[in-house]
Design a protein around this motif. Sequence first.
Motif, PDB file in Angstrom:
ATOM      1  N   ILE A  10       0.825  -1.200   0.000  1.00 56.80           N
ATOM      2  CA  ILE A  10       0.000   0.000   0.000  1.00 56.80           C
ATOM      3  C   ILE A  10       0.861   1.251   0.000  1.00 56.80           C
ATOM      4  O   ILE A  10       0.514   2.268  -0.584  1.00 56.80           O
ATOM      5  N   THR A  11       2.020   1.200   0.659  1.00 55.71           N
ATOM      6  CA  THR A  11       2.883   2.369   0.771  1.00 55.71           C
ATOM      7  C   THR A  11       3.391   2.852  -0.576  1.00 55.71           C
ATOM      8  O   THR A  11       3.872   3.980  -0.687  1.00 55.71           O
ATOM      9  N   GLU A  12       3.295   2.030  -1.621  1.00 59.04           N
ATOM     10  CA  GLU A  12       3.772   2.458  -2.933  1.00 59.04           C
ATOM     11  C   GLU A  12       2.999   3.673  -3.445  1.00 59.04           C
ATOM     12  O   GLU A  12       3.483   4.432  -4.269  1.00 59.04           O
ATOM     13  N   CYS A  13       1.776   3.854  -2.966  1.00 57.47           N
ATOM     14  CA  CYS A  13       0.956   4.944  -3.485  1.00 57.47           C
ATOM     15  C   CYS A  13       1.266   6.275  -2.819  1.00 57.47           C
ATOM     16  O   CYS A  13       0.690   7.295  -3.167  1.00 57.47           O
ATOM     17  N   PHE A  14       2.167   6.286  -1.863  1.00 62.39           N
ATOM     18  CA  PHE A  14       2.411   7.515  -1.114  1.00 62.39           C
ATOM     19  C   PHE A  14       3.333   8.499  -1.815  1.00 62.39           C
ATOM     20  O   PHE A  14       3.666   9.531  -1.265  1.00 62.39           O
ATOM     21  N   ASP A  15       3.773   8.188  -3.025  1.00 63.45           N
ATOM     22  CA  ASP A  15       4.457   9.216  -3.795  1.00 63.45           C
ATOM     23  C   ASP A  15       3.444  10.013  -4.620  1.00 63.45           C
ATOM     24  O   ASP A  15       3.799  10.902  -5.372  1.00 63.45           O
ATOM     25  N   ASP A  16       2.174   9.685  -4.453  1.00 65.92           N
ATOM     26  CA  ASP A  16       1.094  10.414  -5.112  1.00 65.92           C
ATOM     27  C   ASP A  16       0.770  11.666  -4.291  1.00 65.92           C
ATOM     28  O   ASP A  16       0.405  11.586  -3.119  1.00 65.92           O
ATOM     29  N   ILE A  17       0.903  12.822  -4.886  1.00 68.53           N
ATOM     30  CA  ILE A  17       0.712  14.093  -4.191  1.00 68.53           C
ATOM     31  C   ILE A  17      -0.704  14.208  -3.647  1.00 68.53           C
ATOM     32  O   ILE A  17      -0.919  14.540  -2.483  1.00 68.53           O
ATOM     33  N   ASP A  18      -1.694  13.934  -4.479  1.00 70.44           N
ATOM     34  CA  ASP A  18      -3.085  14.104  -4.083  1.00 70.44           C
ATOM     35  C   ASP A  18      -3.461  13.184  -2.922  1.00 70.44           C
ATOM     36  O   ASP A  18      -4.226  13.555  -2.043  1.00 70.44           O
ATOM     37  N   PHE A  19      -2.899  11.974  -2.933  1.00 69.88           N
ATOM     38  CA  PHE A  19      -3.273  11.017  -1.893  1.00 69.88           C
ATOM     39  C   PHE A  19      -2.764  11.484  -0.530  1.00 69.88           C
ATOM     40  O   PHE A  19      -3.505  11.538   0.447  1.00 69.88           O
ATOM     41  N   ALA A  20      -1.482  11.823  -0.457  1.00 64.40           N
ATOM     42  CA  ALA A  20      -0.887  12.206   0.821  1.00 64.40           C
ATOM     43  C   ALA A  20      -1.510  13.473   1.384  1.00 64.40           C
ATOM     44  O   ALA A  20      -1.482  13.713   2.583  1.00 64.40           O
ATOM     45  N   CYS A  21      -2.089  14.304   0.517  1.00 63.73           N
ATOM     46  CA  CYS A  21      -2.643  15.590   0.949  1.00 63.73           C
ATOM     47  C   CYS A  21      -4.132  15.697   0.663  1.00 63.73           C
ATOM     48  O   CYS A  21      -4.670  16.798   0.519  1.00 63.73           O
ATOM     49  N   SER A  22      -4.802  14.579   0.562  1.00 63.80           N
ATOM     50  CA  SER A  22      -6.179  14.571   0.098  1.00 63.80           C
ATOM     51  C   SER A  22      -7.109  15.372   1.004  1.00 63.80           C
ATOM     52  O   SER A  22      -8.113  15.900   0.545  1.00 63.80           O
ATOM     53  N   GLU A  23      -6.781  15.470   2.297  1.00 64.83           N
ATOM     54  CA  GLU A  23      -7.675  16.146   3.225  1.00 64.83           C
ATOM     55  C   GLU A  23      -7.100  17.476   3.709  1.00 64.83           C
ATOM     56  O   GLU A  23      -7.619  18.072   4.647  1.00 64.83           O
ATOM     57  N   ASN A  24      -6.035  17.915   3.093  1.00 60.64           N
ATOM     58  CA  ASN A  24      -5.392  19.128   3.588  1.00 60.64           C
ATOM     59  C   ASN A  24      -4.888  19.976   2.431  1.00 60.64           C
ATOM     60  O   ASN A  24      -3.776  19.811   1.942  1.00 60.64           O
ATOM     61  N   GLU A  25      -5.740  20.889   1.989  1.00 67.03           N
ATOM     62  CA  GLU A  25      -5.403  21.747   0.858  1.00 67.03           C
ATOM     63  C   GLU A  25      -4.208  22.638   1.187  1.00 67.03           C
ATOM     64  O   GLU A  25      -3.367  22.915   0.328  1.00 67.03           O
ATOM     65  N   ARG A  26      -4.093  23.055   2.437  1.00 68.16           N
ATOM     66  CA  ARG A  26      -2.978  23.931   2.819  1.00 68.16           C
ATOM     67  C   ARG A  26      -1.637  23.210   2.653  1.00 68.16           C
ATOM     68  O   ARG A  26      -0.660  23.793   2.177  1.00 68.16           O
ATOM     69  N   VAL A  27      -1.600  21.939   3.038  1.00 75.14           N
ATOM     70  CA  VAL A  27      -0.361  21.183   2.894  1.00 75.14           C
ATOM     71  C   VAL A  27       0.022  21.059   1.427  1.00 75.14           C
ATOM     72  O   VAL A  27       1.184  21.206   1.047  1.00 75.14           O
ATOM     73  N   ARG A  28      -0.986  20.832   0.579  1.00 76.23           N
ATOM     74  CA  ARG A  28      -0.710  20.722  -0.850  1.00 76.23           C
ATOM     75  C   ARG A  28      -0.141  22.038  -1.395  1.00 76.23           C
ATOM     76  O   ARG A  28       0.799  22.054  -2.181  1.00 76.23           O
ATOM     77  N   ASN A  29      -0.711  23.144  -0.960  1.00 77.65           N
ATOM     78  CA  ASN A  29      -0.219  24.443  -1.415  1.00 77.65           C
ATOM     79  C   ASN A  29       1.201  24.709  -0.935  1.00 77.65           C
ATOM     80  O   ASN A  29       2.011  25.317  -1.643  1.00 77.65           O
ATOM     81  N   GLU A  30       1.497  24.257   0.274  1.00 75.14           N
ATOM     82  CA  GLU A  30       2.848  24.450   0.792  1.00 75.14           C
ATOM     83  C   GLU A  30       3.868  23.633   0.009  1.00 75.14           C
ATOM     84  O   GLU A  30       5.013  24.053  -0.180  1.00 75.14           O
ATOM     85  N   ILE A  31       3.461  22.456  -0.446  1.00 75.49           N
ATOM     86  CA  ILE A  31       4.356  21.649  -1.288  1.00 75.49           C
ATOM     87  C   ILE A  31       4.711  22.426  -2.552  1.00 75.49           C
ATOM     88  O   ILE A  31       5.873  22.447  -2.991  1.00 75.49           O
ATOM     89  N   ASN A  32       3.721  23.080  -3.129  1.00 76.38           N
ATOM     90  CA  ASN A  32       3.959  23.861  -4.352  1.00 76.38           C
ATOM     91  C   ASN A  32       4.916  25.025  -4.113  1.00 76.38           C
ATOM     92  O   ASN A  32       5.573  25.498  -5.036  1.00 76.38           O
ATOM     93  N   GLN A  33       5.017  25.484  -2.876  1.00 76.67           N
ATOM     94  CA  GLN A  33       5.966  26.549  -2.563  1.00 76.67           C
ATOM     95  C   GLN A  33       7.395  26.026  -2.544  1.00 76.67           C
ATOM     96  O   GLN A  33       8.336  26.761  -2.819  1.00 76.67           O
ATOM     97  N   TYR A  34       7.547  24.746  -2.244  1.00 75.72           N
ATOM     98  CA  TYR A  34       8.881  24.159  -2.179  1.00 75.72           C
ATOM     99  C   TYR A  34       9.363  23.665  -3.542  1.00 75.72           C
ATOM    100  O   TYR A  34      10.541  23.753  -3.876  1.00 75.72           O
ATOM    101  N   PHE A  35       8.456  23.122  -4.328  1.00 70.49           N
ATOM    102  CA  PHE A  35       8.847  22.492  -5.594  1.00 70.49           C
ATOM    103  C   PHE A  35       7.973  22.999  -6.732  1.00 70.49           C
ATOM    104  O   PHE A  35       6.779  23.246  -6.550  1.00 70.49           O
TER     105      PHE A  35
END
Length: 458
Positions: free
Chosen positions: A201-226
């Motif tokens: 199951i851990t193979e799917c954790f390189d998926d951006i949407d999955f790891a941040c599916s419930e936290n839009e702020r975290v997803r936006n912060e990722i975009n600030q880094y990369f």
Amino acid sequence: MPKSFTDEFKVDKEVFENTGALDIILDVDSNYFIDPALLRICTLPEFTKASELTEEYFSNIIVLLKHSKSLGDMYWKKADRLLTFKEIKGTCLGYSNQGTSGNAIGKELRKNILETIKELQKSGEVDPVIFELLNVFQEKVGCDRVSDLLTYILRKQIVEYNIRINNELSVPQDENGLCENPYNQTSILLLPKQILSPLPITECFDDIDFACSENERVRNEINQYFDLGERKKLTKEEIDHLLKVKIDYRNEMISSYKKIVATEYDFDNDPAGEIIWYRISKDKVNDYPLELTQPHSIEEMGTVVERICQKFKKLIEDNGLWRLLYDENKPKHETAAQLLFYGIADAYCSANNIDLSREVHNGHGPVDFKLSIGAAQKILVEIKLTSNPQLMHGLKKQLPLYMAQENTEKAIYLVIDNGHRKRLDSFQDYYNSLKTEDRKKVKYILIDGNIQESASRA
């Protein structure tokens, strides 16, 4: 020849099914792994506390590193020892091609893992579940290494499980209550299907949407880094960086992982194609027999090998074996085709008292096959899907190298078309441009392995 546990020890398959164990192929490693997420739901008595044991083991490493003040001090060395172990042979699972003396996790890799955990501690407490996610963010760590570590931690439970079911099955046992694998003389360690998966199951954790599916702020912060652009995947290096510098990302990732409802893999249909080839190939050979004559020359042997390849072609194109090349219309890995050919070819050879050898060159299963008379007269068979970008390279570089290694001038290049018309056209143009003598040395056979419409639709 390939032999399953039940066939080797003449165990009734229904009786064996009640043990919950995977009926492994004794001379072929199948790419299943102990999935840490599945340990939490295993109901077999020996494994009901397996998840707790692994979490305690990982917690001990984390505590030791928390007390460590410098690399190489007493606490660091104790943590390092907990990651130091010899690979446990006998499961017939995984990619590993190491000898029994090799560390499953080498010295330098252990150092890297411990340094990563120590770095994570700088930004807060580290949940022991992070070890279950090592293959997501740690370079040179894949699901096979995590599985090796889990096998080591649970070695006592695995042995107890095998002793119990070996007694239930009344199979030959050594003084330790284990069976011996006649192909490599190691003790067989059967594993329950409940804890195995072809893709953790851990193979799917390189998926951006999955790891941040419930936290839009975290997803936006990722975009600030990369600068992610349209990418849906993060690299291991990027995930590693985020885990260390963004505690919100780490917490979100671990929280999402813990919320997963783990489900057991469907071994009956085996979508990954890691073991179903064994049963299907035996059934097909019984349904569609092929009479072969014992070859006595390289020419006669060439005829035998070509007849097997042509029969394999017919079974795929006309008798439904193309279905085993797909999982719900998605092409399986090339290994599925190679294993299927191995099962079919070996069954036909065995039925006609002809020897077939499987050659392993890359540690990932059968890549080419050799039928020989004595030490000098040999014919190789190399298999490639047209979806493989190395299709041309296989003919230009790989096969000539294998032929030189085996000291043979005869080979068959078996190409299974599963799409990618341009690549196939380029390959055919190149093959047809070869000199006549080169095409005599390497015969090319094309198999239509595309998805077929039903008879009614056709």
